[in-house]
Design an enzyme around this catalytic site. Structure first.
Site, mmCIF file in Angstrom:
data_model
loop_
_atom_site.group_PDB
_atom_site.id
_atom_site.type_symbol
_atom_site.label_atom_id
_atom_site.label_comp_id
_atom_site.label_asym_id
_atom_site.label_seq_id
_atom_site.Cartn_x
_atom_site.Cartn_y
_atom_site.Cartn_z
ATOM 1 N N ASN A 11 -5.061 0.995 2.072
ATOM 2 C CA ASN A 11 -4.596 0.484 3.372
ATOM 3 C C ASN A 11 -3.699 -0.738 3.228
ATOM 4 O O ASN A 11 -3.864 -1.526 2.307
ATOM 5 C CB ASN A 11 -5.777 0.137 4.278
ATOM 6 C CG ASN A 11 -6.382 1.382 4.910
ATOM 7 O OD1 ASN A 11 -6.027 2.495 4.533
ATOM 8 N ND2 ASN A 11 -7.292 1.199 5.829
ATOM 9 N N ILE A 12 -2.805 -0.875 4.197
ATOM 10 C CA ILE A 12 -1.789 -1.919 4.107
ATOM 11 C C ILE A 12 -2.411 -3.308 3.898
ATOM 12 O O ILE A 12 -1.931 -4.102 3.105
ATOM 13 C CB ILE A 12 -0.887 -1.858 5.373
ATOM 14 C CG1 ILE A 12 0.468 -2.456 5.107
ATOM 15 C CG2 ILE A 12 -1.524 -2.497 6.575
ATOM 16 C CD1 ILE A 12 1.515 -2.013 6.105
ATOM 17 N N LYS A 13 -3.510 -3.574 4.612
ATOM 18 C CA LYS A 13 -4.082 -4.938 4.510
ATOM 19 C C LYS A 13 -4.811 -5.156 3.191
ATOM 20 O O LYS A 13 -5.018 -6.282 2.773
ATOM 21 C CB LYS A 13 -4.981 -5.249 5.691
ATOM 22 C CG LYS A 13 -6.261 -4.466 5.790
ATOM 23 C CD LYS A 13 -7.045 -4.981 6.981
ATOM 24 C CE LYS A 13 -8.232 -4.199 7.423
ATOM 25 N NZ LYS A 13 -8.913 -3.283 6.570
ATOM 26 N N GLY A 14 -5.201 -4.083 2.518
ATOM 27 C CA GLY A 14 -5.796 -4.226 1.191
ATOM 28 C C GLY A 14 -7.177 -4.855 1.205
ATOM 29 O O GLY A 14 -7.961 -4.628 2.120
#
Ligand code: B12
Length: 253
Positions: free
Chosen positions: A129-132
């Site tokens: 996911n983008i936020k990691g």
């Protein structure tokens, strides 16, 4: 400070080489003085010396939880230990992006999921996911990576179909539940499916999870395995190194 003898390494509690360990266990007994004594005797009979119950808690429904301190007489020869591990170097996100762009000349395509009955998504989300996770951005945030996170409980067949559809370089699998070795069966199923379809060599096959390590992954027929504390850049570094070594991307460049 005294020098550690690497051929005779023992746990450290209060002083070097005292062999003191902390153990935790659950017994299928309601909490009582007898249950505490059962925990102590279990440690004693397991070979630990001078066990002491330092914490106990009733878990309800006839179970209780214990923490013990004890001493172990066992030492290990650290100098003789060899562990199978990946030799890749973990790069920074910017270095990975630059490498993909300059050396591969196209985006790296990655498909990931938690497979079969496993409903745990936090691990695969941490990587993709983008936020990691923990301040480390996930693969979706990489401009040079096309990342498809299919989520949880994805059948092996569906994961493979998507990987073929998008022309993936790598398939990322997460397995968290290990009860009765379920993860081993699920992972073996994925490898067998790829082999049956004659496409095993089309993909880097990578698994991660709290009970996964590189050695286990290799034994199961995967290209790599990643355990607790993994970040997106660890797996991205491995993938780009391998893709460049295999020259898999040449026909698309
Ligand atoms: C949250 C959680 C759930 C949530 C999941 C929600 C969700 N959307 O994910 C819910 C409530 C649904 C759940 C359900 C169950 N759970 Co649960 N769950 C947990 C819990 C508390 C946290 C897991 C987690 O999110 N960890 C955080 C992530 C970031 O860590 P991670 O997964 O290890 O991921 C890291 C690495 O392993 C690695 N990694 C992971 N995957 C991948 C993939 C790749 C490609 C790579 C490179 C790296 C990588 O990178 C990540 C980041 O560093 C754990 C206990 C615990 N504290 O760990 C139990 C736990 C995993 N669950 C457990 C169990 C038993 C279950 C159930 C079977 C319970 C039940 N009887 O119904 C069900 C199973 C449902 C199913 N069908 O799968 C057990 C598993 C025990 C075992 N030996 O297998 C645990 C350990 C709890 C326990 N102590 O009993 N659970």
């Amino acid at each position: 400070m005294s020098k550690v003898d690497l051929t005779q390494v023992r746990p450290y509690g209060d002083t070097l080489n005292d062999g003191i360990v902390q153990l935790s266990l659950t017994l299928p007994l309601p909490l009582s003085a007898e249950a505490q004594e059962a925990a102590r005797r279990w440690a004693l009979q397991s070979g630990f010396q001078d066990p002491k119950v330092v914490h106990s808690q009733d878990l309800g429904e006839g179970f209780s939880f214990f923490v013990l301190y004890a001493r172990s007489p066992v030492a290990v020869d650290f100098s003789s230990i060899k562990v199978l591990k990946s030799s890749h170097k973990t790069l920074e996100k910017a270095e990975i992006e630059a490498l993909i762009s300059s050396k591969l000349g196209r985006k790296l395509v990655v498909v990931g999921a938690s497979i079969e009955s496993d409903a745990h998504t936090v691990g695969i989300d941490a990587i993709m996911n983008i936020k990691g996770y923990n301040g480390h951005k996930g693969l979706e945030s990489y401009h040079q990576i096309e990342a498809y996170n299919l989520g949880a409980q994805v059948a092996c067949e569906d994961l493979l179909a998507r990987a073929l559809d998008v022309g993936a370089d790598a398939i990322l699998i997460s397995q968290v539940v290990t009860q009765k070795d379920l993860h081993l069966r699920n992972l073996t199923r994925m490898v067998e499916l790829l082999e049956l379809e004659g496409v095993r060599n089309n993909f880097l096959l990578i698994v991660g999870g709290p009970r996964i390590n590189y050695e286990l992954a290799k034994e199961l027929g995967f290209d790599a395995g990643f355990g607790p504390g993994t970040f997106a850049e660890d797996v991205a570094s491995f993938m780009i190194e391998q893709v460049l070594i295999n020259r898999k991307g040449d026909h698309d460049v």
